[in-house]
Design an enzyme around this catalytic site. Structure first.
Site, short mmCIF file in Angstrom:
data_model
loop_
_atom_site.label_atom_id
_atom_site.label_comp_id
_atom_site.label_asym_id
_atom_site.label_seq_id
_atom_site.Cartn_x
_atom_site.Cartn_y
_atom_site.Cartn_z
N CYS A 424 0.86 -1.18 0.00
CA CYS A 424 0.00 0.00 0.00
C CYS A 424 0.90 1.22 0.00
O CYS A 424 2.12 1.11 -0.09
CB CYS A 424 -0.96 0.01 1.19
SG CYS A 424 -0.17 0.17 2.79
N HIS A 587 -4.30 5.97 8.70
CA HIS A 587 -2.89 6.09 9.09
C HIS A 587 -2.20 6.99 8.09
O HIS A 587 -2.77 7.37 7.06
CB HIS A 587 -2.22 4.71 9.13
CG HIS A 587 -2.39 3.92 7.87
ND1 HIS A 587 -3.53 3.18 7.62
CD2 HIS A 587 -1.59 3.74 6.79
CE1 HIS A 587 -3.42 2.57 6.45
NE2 HIS A 587 -2.24 2.90 5.92
#
Length: 669
Positions: A424, A587
């Site tokens: 990611c 995040h």
């Protein structure tokens, strides 16, 4: 599962495939209605098996009104569910009535000219009706899309108690508007299109050039472009012909199973390896089941074989032209059973010969090609598996029929898989969750020696056998790790393709032992979740409010600096952190690692939900990770949120203390 090696986007081909798939989505559910109409026509018209003047009255209304309306309704529901379907059905009635009006005007003018020329009125041949199949394919999606757009203008602005009134009247009014649009410009446009297409087909028939259509149709089938041709052009034109003459050769241009069975029989006798072993079963599925796509990988394996398909297709069309044969309705799926079931009552000899001869020609040419290249093919043991993968990529979605051909369950790859990396943007939250879910599935399946790790896309080094990313990030991952196989998923939390990966690993056998890096990634972490970081809110929040609260908790814990909130927003701009099962794990980006001071988690449950870019999040778990210490914690959270019973228990917790008790086990992992 479909894994793909690096490749450029399909461009025009992919666009046409999607267009054809949408057309197919409007037509295919309504094939039973076409079959019913075909049966009524075959039996009850004057030239039918059992003529019945009363039941024959069904033929005209069904083809002229029922079929276009159900096609438009289906197209509308694809765009905007039932509301779109209702407005689409209203709209297509305008196109039907408009076409009838135009035809009546032309017939009146032509009749007047005919009589003025000294002819009698009873010898005048009027134009027949134009059936609005194409009009339905235009009006259905158009009416539904515009209705959806209009609803969006006043969504959330209607006073309570007036929703039903506004919804009903807005749909009725807009249906009226679209019916007028259908009556004038769309009816005129579709009548013109049908005139041009009919003239083109009549010219091909008159000049004996109709077999040349196989040069387009047979390659188009292999690359899944046939739906745009078959359902967008051939079905409407063929239905028009069948209405006028009781049958149409156009229904046999694409549906003839002869070329496909000829190719598969050639592989059964002259093929090699997995292709030879799979061909007999595929032949049964293709010929009797009507699933033509099973032979597409065999053609893609050696593209020159498309010439054999073209020759077989041209042979079939030529045979049907010589015998003046046709079908009374579309044969869908393209099974020999469906073809014979729709064959005009006097045409069985010609239709059967067209299938047999097209199969024979394809078989002979394909057999010669396979025999001539046999030595080269011996050096390409994985060619068939690669062709299956390419066929699924061309189709644009997973196929259970195709997936079973290569003997690898529902997954095919061109290399053994020993190392899997979830990637990611930051390589921290979402990828760690996905890696944990898949790692647990692999462990439960008893598969040894496969490493599953997570990383930032920027840190991919090209050594991974398989890289799994969210769809929005796959192109970046391919550019960073071009030698790897790549797999896209909708979300990392509960993607169904993980089971396909497990099946693939089971079929390929044991892989090398796990690496030291994997063992380190699975090492126990220190406690990062404390009771003061667990909260429950009875109401809802916006995504930005939820991000701020998560960041504030992490700042208060001393795990991040205030700059981390902006990094969270940057991450959402790149790709959503919604994981599925009501869970979001915001995040920061990889560039924000300097803002991370330590490892910590924050847990906030919003009982009223959070609109997370169209998805509903109930749990928002903020993540700050330092030196990979949080990975085992994420693994435990992933296990919780992948189990429906555990999620139900988390939702049922009445107090933050109870919620923490359910989550506290992550600190003991």
């Amino acid at each position: 599962m479909t894994t793909t090696s690096p490749a450029t986007r399909g461009g025009i081909r992919v666009g046409v495939q999607r267009f054809g798939t949408f057309l197919s989505g409007m037509i295919m559910p309504n094939i039973p209605a076409l079959i019913a109409w075909g049966i009524i026509t075959a039996f009850f018209i004057p030239a039918g098996w059992t003529p019945n003047a009363q039941l024959a009255e069904l033929v005209g209304p069904m083809i002229h009104y029922l079929l276009p309306i159900v096609i438009a309704y289906t197209g509308g529901t694809l765009v905007y569910k039932v509301r779109g379907g209702v407005v689409a059905a209203i709209a297509v009635m305008g196109a039907i009535a408009g076409s009838d009006y135009l035809i009546a005007q032309v017939n009146a003018a032509d009749l007047h000219a005919w009589v003025d020329a000294g002819n009698t009125a009873d010898t005048f041949r009027a134009l027949g009706q134009v059936h609005m199949f194409i009009g339905a394919m235009i009006m259905g999606p158009l009416a539904a899309y515009t209705m959806k757009w209009l609803d969006g203008l006043w969504e959330g602005r209607i006073k309570a108690g007036f929703e039903m009134l506004v919804n009903m009247f807005s749909a009725g009014i807009w249906g009226f508007v679209m019916a007028v649009v259908g009556f004038y410009p769309v009816a005129w446009l579709v009548n013109g299109i049908m005139n041009v297409l009919s003239a083109a087909v009549n010219w091909l028939v008159a000049t004996n050039l109709l077999p040349l259509t196989s040069i387009i149709i047979e390659p188009a089938k292999v690359f899944f472009l046939n739906n745009a041709i078959n359902h967008g052009v051939l079905t409407p034109l063929g239905t028009q012909q069948a209405t006028d003459s009781g049958k149409s050769i156009l229904f046999l241009l694409e549906a003839n199973p002869g070329p496909g069975i000829g190719l598969l029989l050639a592989f059964a006798l002259f093929g090699l390896g997995a292709a030879k072993a799979s061909a007999p079963g595929a032949a049964v599925i293709q010929f009797f089941g009507g699933i033509h796509e099973v032979y597409f990988p065999f053609a893609l394996m050696k593209p020159v074989l498309i010439l054999a398909l073209i020759a077989g297709g041209m042979t079939g069309v030529t045979t049907n032209m010589l015998f003046h044969t046709g079908l009374i309705a579309p044969a869908a799926p393209g099974s020999i059973i469906a073809v014979l079931g729709q064959t005009y009552r006097t045409d069985y000899v010609g239709v059967i010969l067209s299938v047999v001869l097209s199969a024979a020609v394809t078989f002979l040419i394909a057999g010669l090609i396979l025999r001539a290249s046999r030595r080269k093919d011996l050096a390409k043991e994985d060619a068939f598996a690669a062709a299956v993968a390419q066929t699924e990529a061309n189709k644009g979605k997973k196929s259970s029929v195709l997936g079973s051909l290569a003997g690898a369950g529902t997954a095919v790859t061109t290399r053994p898989i020993a190392s899997i990396v979830f990637a990611c943007d930051a390589g921290m939250g979402s990828s760690a969750m996905g890696a944990s879910v898949l790692r647990n599935k692999i462990k439960k399946a008893g598969i040894p020696g496969v490493t599953v790790t997570n990383a930032a896309i920027a840190n991919l080094d090209g050594t991974a056998d398989l890289v799994i990313t969210q769809q929005q990030l796959t192109d970046r991952a391919k550019a960073q790790s071009p030698a790897s196989e790549h797999l896209s998923v909708d979300n990392f939390m509960n993607s169904p393709v993980y089971d396909d990966v497990v099946t693939l690993l089971q079929n390929q056998g044991a892989a090398p032992a796990a690496s030291e890096e994997q063992a380190a990634a699975e090492a126990p972490s220190s406690a990062v979740l404390t009771p003061d970081r667990v909260r429950i809110h009875p109401g809802s929040a916006t995504r930005d409010e939820a991000l701020k609260e998560a960041a504030d908790v992490l700042v208060a814990a001393g795990a991040v600096t205030p700059d981390y909130l902006q990094a969270m927003h940057d991450r959402e701009k790149s790709v959503s952190t919604f994981m599925g099962n009501g869970l979001a794990i915001p995040h920061g980006t990889n560039e924000a690692k300097d803002a991370v001071l330590g490892s910590a988690l924050s847990v906030v449950r919003y009982d009223g939900g959070v609109d997370w870019d169209g998805d509903r999040a109930t749990f928002v778990i903020g993540i700050a990770g330092k030196d990979g210490a949080h990975l085992q914690i994420l693994s435990s959270i992933a296990e919780l949120f992948s189990d429906d019973d555990d999620v139900a228990a988390l939702n049922a917790a009445a107090t933050p203390e109870e919620l923490f008790a359910l989550l506290s086990a992550v600190n003991e992992a």
